[in-house]
Write a protein that holds these residues in place. Structure first.
Motif, PDB file in Angstrom:
ATOM      1  N   ALA A 226      37.091  51.313  44.998  1.00 60.73           N
ATOM      2  CA  ALA A 226      37.078  50.116  45.836  1.00 60.73           C
ATOM      3  C   ALA A 226      35.928  49.235  45.391  1.00 60.73           C
ATOM      4  O   ALA A 226      34.882  49.751  44.969  1.00 60.73           O
ATOM      5  N   TYR A 227      36.118  47.924  45.422  1.00 65.64           N
ATOM      6  CA  TYR A 227      34.993  47.042  45.100  1.00 65.64           C
ATOM      7  C   TYR A 227      35.070  45.699  45.810  1.00 65.64           C
ATOM      8  O   TYR A 227      36.133  45.218  46.154  1.00 65.64           O
ATOM      9  N   ASP A 228      33.888  45.171  46.021  1.00 61.18           N
ATOM     10  CA  ASP A 228      33.690  43.806  46.487  1.00 61.18           C
ATOM     11  C   ASP A 228      33.611  42.968  45.208  1.00 61.18           C
ATOM     12  O   ASP A 228      32.659  43.083  44.445  1.00 61.18           O
TER      13      ASP A 228
ATOM     14  N   ARG B  88      33.007  39.882  44.660  1.00 62.97           N
ATOM     15  CA  ARG B  88      32.157  38.687  44.621  1.00 62.97           C
ATOM     16  C   ARG B  88      31.068  38.703  43.568  1.00 62.97           C
ATOM     17  O   ARG B  88      30.864  37.710  42.882  1.00 62.97           O
TER      18      ARG B  88
ATOM     19  N   ALA C 157      26.200  49.561  45.615  1.00 61.58           N
ATOM     20  CA  ALA C 157      26.940  49.772  46.871  1.00 61.58           C
ATOM     21  C   ALA C 157      28.216  48.948  46.927  1.00 61.58           C
ATOM     22  O   ALA C 157      29.112  49.253  47.723  1.00 61.58           O
ATOM     23  N   THR C 158      28.318  47.921  46.093  1.00 61.21           N
ATOM     24  CA  THR C 158      29.509  47.066  46.093  1.00 61.21           C
ATOM     25  C   THR C 158      30.639  47.630  45.233  1.00 61.21           C
ATOM     26  O   THR C 158      31.714  47.019  45.146  1.00 61.21           O
ATOM     27  N   ILE C 159      30.405  48.748  44.562  1.00 58.03           N
ATOM     28  CA  ILE C 159      31.470  49.468  43.838  1.00 58.03           C
ATOM     29  C   ILE C 159      31.397  50.930  44.265  1.00 58.03           C
ATOM     30  O   ILE C 159      30.342  51.555  44.144  1.00 58.03           O
ATOM     31  N   ARG C 160      32.488  51.478  44.750  1.00 62.61           N
ATOM     32  CA  ARG C 160      32.505  52.863  45.209  1.00 62.61           C
ATOM     33  C   ARG C 160      33.706  53.615  44.673  1.00 62.61           C
ATOM     34  O   ARG C 160      34.833  53.107  44.701  1.00 62.61           O
TER      35      ARG C 160
ATOM     36  N   MET D 277      36.104  56.136  45.678  1.00 58.03           N
ATOM     37  CA  MET D 277      36.519  56.648  46.985  1.00 58.03           C
ATOM     38  C   MET D 277      37.114  58.041  46.861  1.00 58.03           C
ATOM     39  O   MET D 277      37.092  58.822  47.808  1.00 58.03           O
TER      40      MET D 277
ATOM     41  N   LEU E 260      35.944  36.156  51.016  1.00 60.80           N
ATOM     42  CA  LEU E 260      36.946  37.191  51.323  1.00 60.80           C
ATOM     43  C   LEU E 260      38.260  36.602  51.823  1.00 60.80           C
ATOM     44  O   LEU E 260      39.193  37.336  52.133  1.00 60.80           O
TER      45      LEU E 260
ATOM     46  N   MET F   7      31.196  55.092  51.865  1.00 62.75           N
ATOM     47  CA  MET F   7      31.072  53.784  52.509  1.00 62.75           C
ATOM     48  C   MET F   7      31.892  52.748  51.749  1.00 62.75           C
ATOM     49  O   MET F   7      31.607  52.470  50.571  1.00 62.75           O
ATOM     50  N   PRO F   8      32.903  52.130  52.378  1.00 66.34           N
ATOM     51  CA  PRO F   8      33.685  51.113  51.669  1.00 66.34           C
ATOM     52  C   PRO F   8      32.780  49.949  51.248  1.00 66.34           C
ATOM     53  O   PRO F   8      31.926  49.513  52.025  1.00 66.34           O
ATOM     54  N   PRO F   9      32.942  49.453  50.016  1.00 70.31           N
ATOM     55  CA  PRO F   9      32.009  48.436  49.492  1.00 70.31           C
ATOM     56  C   PRO F   9      31.930  47.180  50.347  1.00 70.31           C
ATOM     57  O   PRO F   9      30.871  46.565  50.414  1.00 70.31           O
ATOM     58  N   LEU F  10      33.019  46.790  51.009  1.00 67.60           N
ATOM     59  CA  LEU F  10      32.941  45.573  51.820  1.00 67.60           C
ATOM     60  C   LEU F  10      32.165  45.796  53.114  1.00 67.60           C
ATOM     61  O   LEU F  10      31.871  44.857  53.832  1.00 67.60           O
TER      62      LEU F  10
END
Lengths: 253, 253
Positions: free
Chosen positions: A8-10, A12, A86-89, A91, A128, B121-124
């Motif tokens: 999962a990633y944000d 931005r 923290a913006t890339i995890r 899962m 988003l 923890m989900p990145p968003l």
């Protein structure tokens, strides 16, 4: 051992998924994390690229763990996450058959596209969602989306990547293009067997234009299934990356 | 003309609300936006500070619009937002009586604190929730929160700001301290007539310690309403800023 990562990633802060010389891509950062764990350069293969600013709820990638690393799949999750921002995890991580391929084994994908209809865009949604303070008609949006369902030539809804040839196949099957209501706006859910470059954003842009009364539904329909010379041209309405999330990649189970 | 602003912000990029010499505070940035509109330095007054990393859904601030600016309150919203980063938004602006004061007229506040209970923890959600992969018992958490309701001396749940005196009043009334379930975790909702420095984070930290079996409920209860010499000391469990949002400020209507 071939491992399948659910990531999962944000989107931005990053320049998209695909590795590039300037770095700052999600692929680069994950490969660096794997290298930090294994002390070896390892290439990962994803289900497909996502563009700059596009998010992922469950991007899928695979890689072959070096034989020198004896770690069960479950332990790869914290091992990689301690090396990632923290913006890339990561899962989830599971062992898969040696012929599993994140891209070629995929049978389809689901994307979410979010529209924010509030007069002022709430700060926690910045980046988003697509902010549309100009009202649109949800019934027309729903109708426009219905046109996409089925097997169509989507050449008018594909941006050129530069590697297109005469034999490039623009036929895709969309099984779901659904409007749902969320807090303060709408979510469009697209599922299909595959999506061309920028296709979800081009589909969304045109449907929103129709829903805002700027594009007649007849003209919208004419963009689909055009003959090779594209008499009506390519659809020029590309929705921003902000609202787009790769929600799920499907595989045969 | 006195104007009341309703302001939302993502606290992650900022050094809290309160203006400071180094800048990068939400107050500084809003005052700069007002100056860009009015060509004058104007001071704004908020309902209270929020710390570095704390978010706001509806922080309230007031200021006196210079007589040289003839603009109706509604038009201040886009005028300021075009000067502000997307992570700070003026959600609303209305004219109020000249004796309205964002801080002194407030009758109470509501805060939300979010806990993320997912293994990863989900990145968003990074920076928007306290990640607690170690399980906790929600029934104990709920019970611990119940202790806070009512009028108590919260001295053990207040950090020192440096301006405390012997006559500092640590009595506050909490009307609501409620646990609700959200997707992937919990939200704690606190309402009360006022909150001391870091009080919500200290209350949350101690309740979570109890819910994780690290603090007995009797010892938790002993921290409240201590005599002046604080025989049990100050509560040392401060929850991170990440999960905290100033949700609402209440005024007499």
């Amino acid at each position: 051992m071939r491992l399948k990562l659910t990531i999962a990633y944000d989107g931005r802060p990053y320049s998209g998924w695909q590795s590039q010389p300037g770095g700052n891509t999600i692929q680069d950062i994950i490969e660096q994390a794997i290298e930090a764990v294994t002390k070896q350069q390892v290439r990962i293969h994803s289900s497909g690229r996502t563009d700059t600013g596009v998010h992922a709820n469950a991007q899928i990638a695979h890689f072959d763990a070096p034989n020198t690393v004896d770690m069960n799949p479950y332990n790869w999750v914290p091992a990689l996450n301690t090396k990632l921002p923290a913006t890339i995890r990561v899962m989830d991580c599971e062992q898969v058959a040696d012929d599993f391929h994140a891209r070629y084994s995929a049978t389809g994908k689901t994307y979410h596209y979010e529209l924010c209809m509030q007069p002022v865009m709430p700060p926690l949604q910045a980046g988003l969602a697509w902010h549309l303070p100009r009202q649109l008609d949800p019934a027309t949006l729903e109708q426009a989306l219905t046109h996409y369902i089925g097997t169509h030539c989507f050449k008018a809804f594909a941006a050129n990547r530069g590697n297109e040839t005469e034999s490039t196949d623009y036929s895709r099957t969309i099984t779901e293009a659904k409007l749902t209501t969320i807090d303060g706006g709408y979510r469009i859910i697209y599922s299909g067997n595959g999506f061309l470059y920028k296709m979800v954003r081009l589909l969304t842009g045109a449907a929103v234009q129709a829903a805002q009364g700027r594009l007649r539904l007849d003209d919208h329909l004419a963009l689909l299934d055009q003959p090779d010379d594209l008499p009506y041209g390519k659809s020029p309405y590309c929705a921003p990356a902000d609202g787009l999330t790769l929600f799920q990649v499907n595989y045969m189970t």
